[in-house]
Design a protein around this motif. Structure first.
Motif, mmCIF file in Angstrom:
data_model
loop_
_atom_site.group_PDB
_atom_site.id
_atom_site.type_symbol
_atom_site.label_atom_id
_atom_site.label_comp_id
_atom_site.label_asym_id
_atom_site.label_seq_id
_atom_site.Cartn_x
_atom_site.Cartn_y
_atom_site.Cartn_z
ATOM 1 N N PRO A 28 0.816 -1.223 0.000
ATOM 2 C CA PRO A 28 0.000 0.000 0.000
ATOM 3 C C PRO A 28 0.848 1.272 0.000
ATOM 4 N N SER A 29 2.084 1.176 0.494
ATOM 5 C CA SER A 29 2.947 2.362 0.563
ATOM 6 C C SER A 29 3.270 2.898 -0.825
ATOM 7 N N LEU A 30 3.051 2.084 -1.868
ATOM 8 C CA LEU A 30 3.409 2.524 -3.220
ATOM 9 C C LEU A 30 2.415 3.534 -3.793
ATOM 10 N N ARG A 31 1.211 3.563 -3.220
ATOM 11 C CA ARG A 31 0.156 4.374 -3.807
ATOM 12 C C ARG A 31 0.562 5.841 -4.039
ATOM 13 N N PRO A 32 1.044 6.554 -2.989
ATOM 14 C CA PRO A 32 1.423 7.953 -3.229
ATOM 15 C C PRO A 32 2.542 8.090 -4.256
ATOM 16 N N ARG A 33 3.444 7.118 -4.320
ATOM 17 C CA ARG A 33 4.538 7.194 -5.310
ATOM 18 C C ARG A 33 3.988 7.005 -6.712
ATOM 19 N N LEU A 34 2.995 6.123 -6.845
ATOM 20 C CA LEU A 34 2.356 5.901 -8.139
ATOM 21 C C LEU A 34 1.611 7.166 -8.586
ATOM 22 N N VAL A 35 0.953 7.812 -7.634
ATOM 23 C CA VAL A 35 0.230 9.055 -7.934
ATOM 24 C C VAL A 35 1.210 10.125 -8.414
ATOM 25 N N ARG A 36 2.351 10.255 -7.709
ATOM 26 C CA ARG A 36 3.362 11.255 -8.095
ATOM 27 C C ARG A 36 3.910 10.973 -9.489
ATOM 28 N N LEU A 37 4.235 9.701 -9.732
ATOM 29 C CA LEU A 37 4.793 9.312 -11.030
ATOM 30 C C LEU A 37 3.794 9.623 -12.152
ATOM 31 N N SER A 38 2.551 9.255 -11.911
ATOM 32 C CA SER A 38 1.505 9.493 -12.895
ATOM 33 C C SER A 38 1.358 10.996 -13.178
ATOM 34 N N ALA A 39 1.412 11.821 -12.132
ATOM 35 C CA ALA A 39 1.288 13.274 -12.300
ATOM 36 C C ALA A 39 2.466 13.819 -13.111
ATOM 37 N N ARG A 40 3.673 13.321 -12.817
ATOM 38 C CA ARG A 40 4.850 13.825 -13.520
ATOM 39 C C ARG A 40 4.796 13.453 -15.001
ATOM 40 N N LEU A 41 4.414 12.206 -15.292
ATOM 41 C CA LEU A 41 4.376 11.772 -16.687
ATOM 42 C C LEU A 41 3.289 12.532 -17.459
ATOM 43 N N GLN A 42 2.192 12.825 -16.796
ATOM 44 C CA GLN A 42 1.144 13.600 -17.455
ATOM 45 C C GLN A 42 1.628 15.023 -17.741
ATOM 46 N N ALA A 43 2.422 15.573 -16.823
ATOM 47 C CA ALA A 43 2.972 16.912 -17.040
ATOM 48 C C ALA A 43 3.931 16.909 -18.231
ATOM 49 N N GLU A 44 4.721 15.835 -18.363
ATOM 50 C CA GLU A 44 5.648 15.724 -19.500
ATOM 51 C C GLU A 44 4.863 15.654 -20.821
ATOM 52 N N THR A 45 3.756 14.896 -20.813
ATOM 53 C CA THR A 45 2.937 14.789 -22.016
ATOM 54 C C THR A 45 2.361 16.154 -22.385
ATOM 55 N N ARG A 46 1.928 16.890 -21.375
ATOM 56 C CA ARG A 46 1.389 18.235 -21.606
ATOM 57 C C ARG A 46 2.458 19.128 -22.247
ATOM 58 N N ARG A 47 3.688 19.017 -21.753
ATOM 59 C CA ARG A 47 4.792 19.817 -22.284
ATOM 60 C C ARG A 47 5.071 19.409 -23.729
ATOM 61 N N SER A 48 5.048 18.108 -24.009
ATOM 62 C CA SER A 48 5.240 17.611 -25.376
ATOM 63 C C SER A 48 4.222 18.224 -26.319
ATOM 64 N N VAL A 49 2.956 18.164 -25.918
ATOM 65 C CA VAL A 49 1.875 18.662 -26.775
ATOM 66 C C VAL A 49 2.042 20.167 -27.017
ATOM 67 N N ALA A 50 2.426 20.903 -25.973
ATOM 68 C CA ALA A 50 2.625 22.351 -26.121
ATOM 69 C C ALA A 50 3.753 22.637 -27.110
ATOM 70 N N ASP A 51 4.843 21.875 -27.007
ATOM 71 C CA ASP A 51 5.983 22.069 -27.917
ATOM 72 C C ASP A 51 5.608 21.724 -29.351
ATOM 73 N N LEU A 52 4.868 20.651 -29.524
ATOM 74 C CA LEU A 52 4.451 20.244 -30.871
ATOM 75 C C LEU A 52 3.501 21.287 -31.472
ATOM 76 N N ALA A 53 2.667 21.877 -30.633
ATOM 77 C CA ALA A 53 1.746 22.919 -31.108
ATOM 78 C C ALA A 53 2.540 24.148 -31.539
ATOM 79 N N GLU A 54 3.541 24.504 -30.723
ATOM 80 C CA GLU A 54 4.407 25.650 -31.036
ATOM 81 C C GLU A 54 5.099 25.457 -32.380
ATOM 82 N N ALA A 55 5.465 24.200 -32.662
ATOM 83 C CA ALA A 55 6.177 23.883 -33.909
ATOM 84 C C ALA A 55 5.218 23.681 -35.081
ATOM 85 N N GLY A 56 3.918 23.843 -34.841
ATOM 86 C CA GLY A 56 2.950 23.652 -35.916
ATOM 87 C C GLY A 56 2.778 22.195 -36.319
#
Lengths: 225, 225
Positions: A121-149
């Protein structure tokens, strides 16, 4: 001097035993599910006795936690491209490919997340953090791709897209296991999951991005155990 | 005569006790997860004694199976529209809304499918059949919408779309529970999930479909417990 060399050698043996035990546990968890694997079987597969395994890992839960830490460490290397690469399609697609290789290596985490959380059960908060970070990276990817047209997402479509990318990225294995009665996830499944996520982006890619995508070699997932 | 009336009356009481027990179990499973609910708590909540509950349901697993049967029965009514309605957008969207109301009523099945399968392994083939049937209905919906010129999916995009529709439809609750730290799924979450699935179709809807969609009233999910 001799004593120090001895300590180092036995330390090396201990490190090697630990590594082999983790590798055996990872492959057994992937193949049979966490609930159906015993520490006895892990020791057997690693070619060590149970007492030795117990010296390194007191419980099955501690093996799950150690493997999750390894997964976290590898996932830490998954970041949206920087510098000049930010505005090219290929490096972004490569991050997606690497994510699939990683989820493949640690697929027991996704195939049966409930059992993993029940075991540790101790893994839950770490999984939540990891998931949040990876989603933030995806958001950054999409923003960069949009900037590049390279991608054009109408207003209001981006948030649902990002959530669906994460849902499909983390649930495709469960889909296969239930619907295709897949017992062991193989390379063709990995390719299938990768294409499922890519297909979420496809309607929003611009012409230059589609051209760049078509020019990319088929991604390789082979050689992954 | 009197005896028959007595039997009928006690039969009615038994039916009512059974119904109330199932309803209590459903709400407790939804709120706390199958693993954390005891038959004692279900009896308490239903206002009956444990012996009486035991008379109707020998085990927690038999409660899970009975609730799954109720879910199946309600899901049997979910079919792609027939006749003239086949070529209109609204009836197809209504089926999606009804699916979300249903998954909301039985959300414990989706929040923790691994625990449900562990509790009642016999449900697995039934879940597989249900999943296959619902996917076939979705395929029929998409074909009818395409025939009516309401959706235009490029060749090769349909299979990934259909699989993603099912993945998101059955995994959105897990996403919320993990990422938003949602403990109790509420109506706003239901609306969120519905919009996530709808967003998968949006890039492929034609102009007339988008006009029809914009004219539809906001779907209602209220009054669902």
């Amino acid at each position: 001097m001799r004593k120090a060399a001895g300590r180092t050698a036995s330390g090396r043996v201990r490190g090697e035993t630990r590594r082999r035990t983790l590798e055996s546990a990872r492959m057994l968890f992937n193949g049979r599910g966490v609930a159906r694997v015993t520490t006895r079987l892990i020791a057997e597969t690693a070619g060590i006795n149970e007492g030795n395994l117990y010296y390194h890992f007191r419980t099955k839960a501690s093996l799950v936690v150690a493997l999750f830490a390894a997964f976290e460490e590898e996932a830490a290397g998954l970041a949206a491209p920087d510098g000049a690469e930010r505005h090219e399609l290929a490096p972004h697609v490569e991050v997606l490919r690497r994510w699939f290789v990683l989820t493949w290596r640690y697929r027991f985490l996704f195939q049966d997340m409930a059992a993993v959380q029940a075991e540790a059960p101790s893994l839950r908060p770490r999984l939540v953090r990891l998931s949040a970070r990876l989603q933030a990276e995806t958001r950054r990817s999409v923003a960069d791709l949009a900037e590049a047209g390279l991608i054009a997402i109408p207003p209001g479509f981006e948030e649902p897209l990002l959530a669906n990318v994460w849902i499909v990225s983390s649930s495709w294995i469960g889909f296969l296991v239930l619907n295709e009665r897949v017992r062991a996830v193989r390379e063709t499944h990995l390719r299938w999951g990768y294409n499922q996520v890519l297909s979420l982006y496809l309607p929003y890619l611009t012409e230059p991005a589609l051209v760049a995508l078509a020019a990319l070699p088929e991604p390789s997932f082979s050689g992954e155990a």
